[in-house]
Design an enzyme around this catalytic site. Structure first.
Site, PDB file in Angstrom:
ATOM      1  N   CYS A  16     -28.317   7.742   1.094  1.00  7.60           N
ATOM      2  CA  CYS A  16     -29.367   6.762   1.880  1.00  7.60           C
ATOM      3  C   CYS A  16     -30.689   6.602   1.411  1.00  7.60           C
ATOM      4  O   CYS A  16     -30.376   6.099   0.018  1.00  7.60           O
ATOM      5  CB  CYS A  16     -29.503   7.351   2.906  1.00  7.60           C
ATOM      6  SG  CYS A  16     -30.936   9.010   2.858  1.00  7.60           S
ATOM      7  N   CYS A  19     -32.631   7.924  -1.187  1.00  4.61           N
ATOM      8  CA  CYS A  19     -32.354   8.566  -1.976  1.00  4.61           C
ATOM      9  C   CYS A  19     -32.577   7.582  -3.468  1.00  4.61           C
ATOM     10  O   CYS A  19     -33.243   8.289  -4.384  1.00  4.61           O
ATOM     11  CB  CYS A  19     -30.790   9.447  -2.739  1.00  4.61           C
ATOM     12  SG  CYS A  19     -30.670   9.975  -1.285  1.00  4.61           S
ATOM     13  N   CYS A  83      -7.277  20.326 -40.035  1.00  5.55           N
ATOM     14  CA  CYS A  83      -7.318  21.959 -39.828  1.00  5.55           C
ATOM     15  C   CYS A  83      -8.694  21.868 -39.303  1.00  5.55           C
ATOM     16  O   CYS A  83      -9.202  20.528 -38.688  1.00  5.55           O
ATOM     17  CB  CYS A  83      -7.842  22.594 -41.272  1.00  5.55           C
ATOM     18  SG  CYS A  83      -9.262  22.645 -41.539  1.00  5.55           S
ATOM     19  N   CYS A  86     -12.269  20.421 -39.349  1.00  5.71           N
ATOM     20  CA  CYS A  86     -12.311  18.604 -39.649  1.00  5.71           C
ATOM     21  C   CYS A  86     -12.961  18.629 -38.156  1.00  5.71           C
ATOM     22  O   CYS A  86     -13.820  17.785 -37.866  1.00  5.71           O
ATOM     23  CB  CYS A  86     -11.232  17.743 -39.599  1.00  5.71           C
ATOM     24  SG  CYS A  86     -10.877  18.692 -41.583  1.00  5.71           S
ATOM     25  N   ASP A 498      -6.278  27.984   3.203  1.00  2.00           N
ATOM     26  CA  ASP A 498      -6.865  27.269   3.956  1.00  2.00           C
ATOM     27  C   ASP A 498      -5.362  27.309   5.568  1.00  2.00           C
ATOM     28  O   ASP A 498      -4.138  27.331   5.127  1.00  2.00           O
ATOM     29  CB  ASP A 498      -7.086  25.538   3.848  1.00  2.00           C
ATOM     30  CG  ASP A 498      -7.206  24.871   5.507  1.00  2.00           C
ATOM     31  OD1 ASP A 498      -7.805  25.321   6.874  1.00  2.00           O
ATOM     32  OD2 ASP A 498      -6.395  24.013   5.823  1.00  2.00           O
ATOM     33  N   ASP A 695      -5.739  21.434   1.529  1.00  2.00           N
ATOM     34  CA  ASP A 695      -5.225  20.145   1.954  1.00  2.00           C
ATOM     35  C   ASP A 695      -5.732  18.764   2.401  1.00  2.00           C
ATOM     36  O   ASP A 695      -6.020  17.760   2.418  1.00  2.00           O
ATOM     37  CB  ASP A 695      -4.214  19.948   2.284  1.00  2.00           C
ATOM     38  CG  ASP A 695      -4.024  20.451   4.781  1.00  2.00           C
ATOM     39  OD1 ASP A 695      -4.943  20.641   4.569  1.00  2.00           O
ATOM     40  OD2 ASP A 695      -3.189  20.118   4.843  1.00  2.00           O
ATOM     41  N   ASP A 699     -11.338  20.783   3.314  1.00  6.12           N
ATOM     42  CA  ASP A 699     -11.719  21.484   2.295  1.00  6.12           C
ATOM     43  C   ASP A 699     -12.566  20.669   1.725  1.00  6.12           C
ATOM     44  O   ASP A 699     -12.757  22.028   0.117  1.00  6.12           O
ATOM     45  CB  ASP A 699     -10.716  22.139   2.194  1.00  6.12           C
ATOM     46  CG  ASP A 699      -9.598  22.763   3.334  1.00  6.12           C
ATOM     47  OD1 ASP A 699      -9.818  23.052   4.152  1.00  6.12           O
ATOM     48  OD2 ASP A 699      -8.339  22.163   3.390  1.00  6.12           O
TER      49      ASP A 699
END
Length: 800
Positions: A16, A19, A83, A86, A498, A695, A699
């Site tokens: 908002c 902020c 290697c 590097c 859930d 899902d 959540d």
């Protein structure tokens, strides 16, 4: 204002105007800063005095206030790394560069992902830093270019190997002449001629071996050391000592020269063999990604101006109408306009049974149209399709680093200097104590130490396993967003599921319908009455009626009574469907059937009475049914010694009933969406490592709070975006597979690291004691890298 610089900073987390005002106020209090923060654009326009404040100070202040600063990411292809020293060096330098917030350099993929502030530096600046270290970097190429380049590199490796092998073979044959016993093979004198050996060894040393000198120069000029330093030191010592011996023999033909031309040449050849096998094996680690890419449709039949036109899938635009015939791949994501068909969506969902599709229903790009011709509308194309999203997640995961890799990087960073020190000490001990004044044994022991200790295997131990593990997961419909999540999953002790859409299907269905007299007469009245309602339970009843072939009639009157049910007038009949409260309100006696309703409720069902014309006529029950795979999936989790809990907003009776069906002991019921994250924290406070599986949009906070957030792929985009792992098909059986895959990958990484370190730890003292010929050390070093990659590839066959 003229002496001030300007920067635009993307700010995340503002909700908002309070902020934006807060950030603006704090920034303007900084010495030399004038800021204007735009909430709508989510940007801070900042003018600053460079002599008083730096861009990173401004960003740090924004982050200190609790907001995020948007960064940009660039993916680079980096050539020339040999290697882990590097990759560690590049990562260390870039991480310390002003404006770079994170650098992740992966030796196995020969790529880097850099997160940076575009106000502080550009992509060209980053590339310049890499180039200055002596490596070649370009922005990530398209896959075809990358594939062609890899193929060209392998061809070049093969060509150089053939040249090196042809030149080295006669030198290898001369070793027969140095054996302490006669094995009966003739060794011509001209093969033992120092200058003939010099002519064979020199091209191998300085043409074929130029890559090691270049790599060593890059490393040393940047005050670091890598594999190339060890190889260059070891082979040069052997070559130049032999050259001195050849000159000494030329000046004094009576002297028997101690030649090691074969040591340097054979060493370089063996290292090239190892590098080639390693490159071919690394190509196989990306096989899963290649499989995903091969799933993409190549062409689409687009209808433009009434005409059908075949176009490359990349040319399809949002809004295009596309004709898809039986057997063809659906080219992009969209929805059906005309036609009825069934679609094989197994490559996305993991479900083998084709899904029926008709007008208005969604279709996913790269799935296969089975038996009907349809016209569809393109809604997501190019990088926005579901498959492209999966490919992107897999690519990022394969290019990321697991925390365990940092340990290997730290070891590699100090390993080479220590080895050089051990080699020098070995030489001095042999030259001064073991064989005083004798160069050959001291030189052989020192060269063997340098060669046996190359840290190639250590650098490949983790990234190759991560690449194979994330690739295998993708093939099974399990998407890890990064190596750190693949690693973190094996530590889980508790799974919080859930209920709706995770344990259950998330779609209410009619489970029981009982009519006290005429079912055929009652059901049409019920379905017609519920047709006017928008409640999910009403949708389930209407769907049930359609499946039974019921003819619906429009209700003359309809009223939804919150918390009670509905009443409607259908075909001049007054129909009431709802709870006990509704029956009580209408003075309808239901006492004889109260026990039946309680039984249904104890089974986790929502039961409703049906009354017509003031008389009780029956009851109907609706439930969000458990997924067919949930019970077995939860049994699998419990068999893995994991604690399983369920969290839901449902009442305790319904929640307990569902939990009992699937074998879950711990239940958190009547939990509001915003309280789910608190339940995660409660479990974490007990010392548990928690995975939240969900899902829905509600959540997302708990997925972010959990140690590992796991989204069901059939759920909301917000949940999938927030989660660390996505189970594409929505099948809970994939959850135990994800955990098993994580455990097996971590076991594989530990095996790799153990053998890489054990090999070096055992090999160095053996070499220092003079028990290992340099060329044997070279073969062992090459074999160690190949064995690590081969061990990682075993994961592809692992059962999860």
């Amino acid at each position: 204002m003229a002496d001030k610089k300007q920067m635009n900073v993307g700010v995340t987390g503002m909700t908002c105007s309070a902020c934006s005002t807060r950030i603006e106020k704090v920034l303007n209090k900084m010495d030399g800063v004038e800021a204007n923060v735009n909430l709508a654009m989510e940007k801070a326009n900042v003018h600053y005095d460079e002599s008083k404040v730096q861009p990173e100070d401004i960003q740090a202040r924004i982050e200190k206030l609790g907001y995020g600063v948007q960064k940009e990411r660039v993916e680079l292809d980096i050539q020339g790394m040999t290697c882990s020293a590097c990759s560690s060096r590049i990562q260390k330098v870039l991480s310390k560069t002003s404006g770079v917030s994170e650098a992740n350099i992966n030796l196995a993929t020969e790529a880097g992902v850099i997160e940076y502030d575009p106000n502080t530096l550009t992509v060209d600046d980053i590339i310049g830093k890499v180039e200055k270290l002596g490596y070649h970097a370009v922005t990530k190429q398209n896959r075809e270019e990358q594939k062609e380049q890899k193929e060209e590199e392998i061809k070049e490796k093969k060509r150089k190997l053939w040249i090196s092998a042809l030149l080295s073979f006669p030198l290898l044959y001369t070793m027969v002449g140095h054996l302490p016993w006669d094995i009966g093979l003739p060794v011509p004198m001209w093969l033992m001629n120092p200058w003939f050996q010099f002519l064979l060894a020199t091209p191998v040393q300085f043409y074929i071996g130029a890559q090691f000198y270049k790599g060593a120069y890059r490393a040393l000029s940047n005050k670091s050391a890598n594999m190339d330093v060890l190889v260059a030191l070891g082979t040069s010592a052997a070559y130049f000592y032999s050259l001195v011996e050849a000159i000494r023999w030329q000046l004094n033909p009576g002297v028997t020269p101690e030649l090691y031309f074969e040591t340097s040449a054979v060493l370089i050849t063996l290292i090239l063999v190892g590098k080639l096998i390693e490159a071919l094996a690394k190509g196989r680690t990306t096989a899963a990604l290649t499989k995903l890419l091969n799933l993409q449709a190549k062409e689409a039949t687009v209808i433009r101006d009434g005409k059908e036109e075949k176009v490359p899938v990349d040319d399809v635009q949002v809004g295009d109408e596309i004709l898809v015939k039986p057997g063809e791949k659906i080219p992009v994501d969209g929805s059906v306009i005309n036609g009825i068909t069934s679609v094989d969506e197994s490559m996305i969902t993991g479900e083998s049974i084709p899904v029926d599709k008709q007008a208005g229903e969604p279709v996913i790009g790269s799935t296969i149209n089975k038996n009907g011709t349809i016209t569809m509308k393109a809604e997501k194309v190019g990088k926005d399709t579901a498959l492209s999203g999966i490919v992107k997640i897999v690519e990022e995961a394969q290019g990321s680093k697991a925390p365990i890799q940092r340990t290997a990087d730290q070891i590699s960073g100090i390993f080479v200097p220590i080895v050089v020190g051990i080699a020098i000490l070995t030489f001095l001990v042999w030259f001064l104590i073991v064989s005083p004044g004798e160069w050959p044994p001291a030189l052989e022991a020192a060269i063997a130490v340098l060669v046996i200790a190359c840290p190639c295997a250590l650098g490949l131990a983790t990234p190759t396993s991560i690449m194979v593990g994330t690739g295998k997961g993708a093939e099974q419909g399990i998407l890890f967003k990064g190596g750190e999540y693949l690693e973190g999953t094996h530590r889980l002790t508790t799974i919080l599921l859930d209920k709706t859409g995770t344990v259950t299907k998330g779609k209410p269905e009619v489970t029981d319908f009982v009519a006290f007299d005429d079912e055929k007469a009652l059901l049409p009245l019920v379905v017609s009455a519920e047709k006017s309602s928008e409640h999910p339970l009403a949708e389930a009843i209407v769907q049930y009626g359609e499946e039974k072939g019921v003819t619906k009639t429009a209700a003359a009157e309809f009223e939804a009574i919150p918390g009670h049910g509905i009443k409607a007038v259908v075909d001049d009949e007054h129909v009431y469907i709802g709870t006990r409260k509704l029956m009580q309100r209408e003075n309808i006696d239901y006492g004889l059937y109260e026990e039946s309703l309680v039984t249904l409720e104890q089974q986790g069902k929502t039961a409703m009475f049906i009354a017509v014309g003031g008389e009780l006529r029956g009851y109907i029950a609706v439930a969000d049914t458990v997924k067919e795979t949930s019970k077995q999936a939860i049994e699998n989790l419990k068999a893995m010694n994991l604690n399983v809990y369920m969290v839901t907003g449902d009442n305790q009776r319904t929640a307990d009933a569902i939990a009992k069906q699937v074998g879950i002991d711990g239940v958190f019921a009547e939990v509001l969406p915003e309280q789910k994250a608190e339940k995660v924290k409660e479990l974490q406070k007990r010392g548990e490592k928690v995975a939240m599986v969900g899902d829905g949009i509600n959540d997302a906070p708990s997925l972010a709070t959990a140690d590992i957030g796991i989204a069901i792929g059939t759920g909301s985009d917000v949940a999938i975006e927030t989660a660390d792992i996505t189970l594409v098909g929505g099948d809970l059986a994939h959850l135990s597979q994800a955990i098993r895959l994580s455990r097996k990958t971590m076991s594989n990484i530990r095996q790799n690291l153990f053998w890489a370190l054990a090999y070096n730890s055992a090999g160095i003292p053996v070499a220092a004691l003079g028990l290992l010929a340099p060329w044997v050390a070279g073969a062992a070093m090459a074999f160690s890298s190949v064995s690590v990659v081969t061990n990682s590839l075993r994961l592809k066959r692992a059962k999860i």
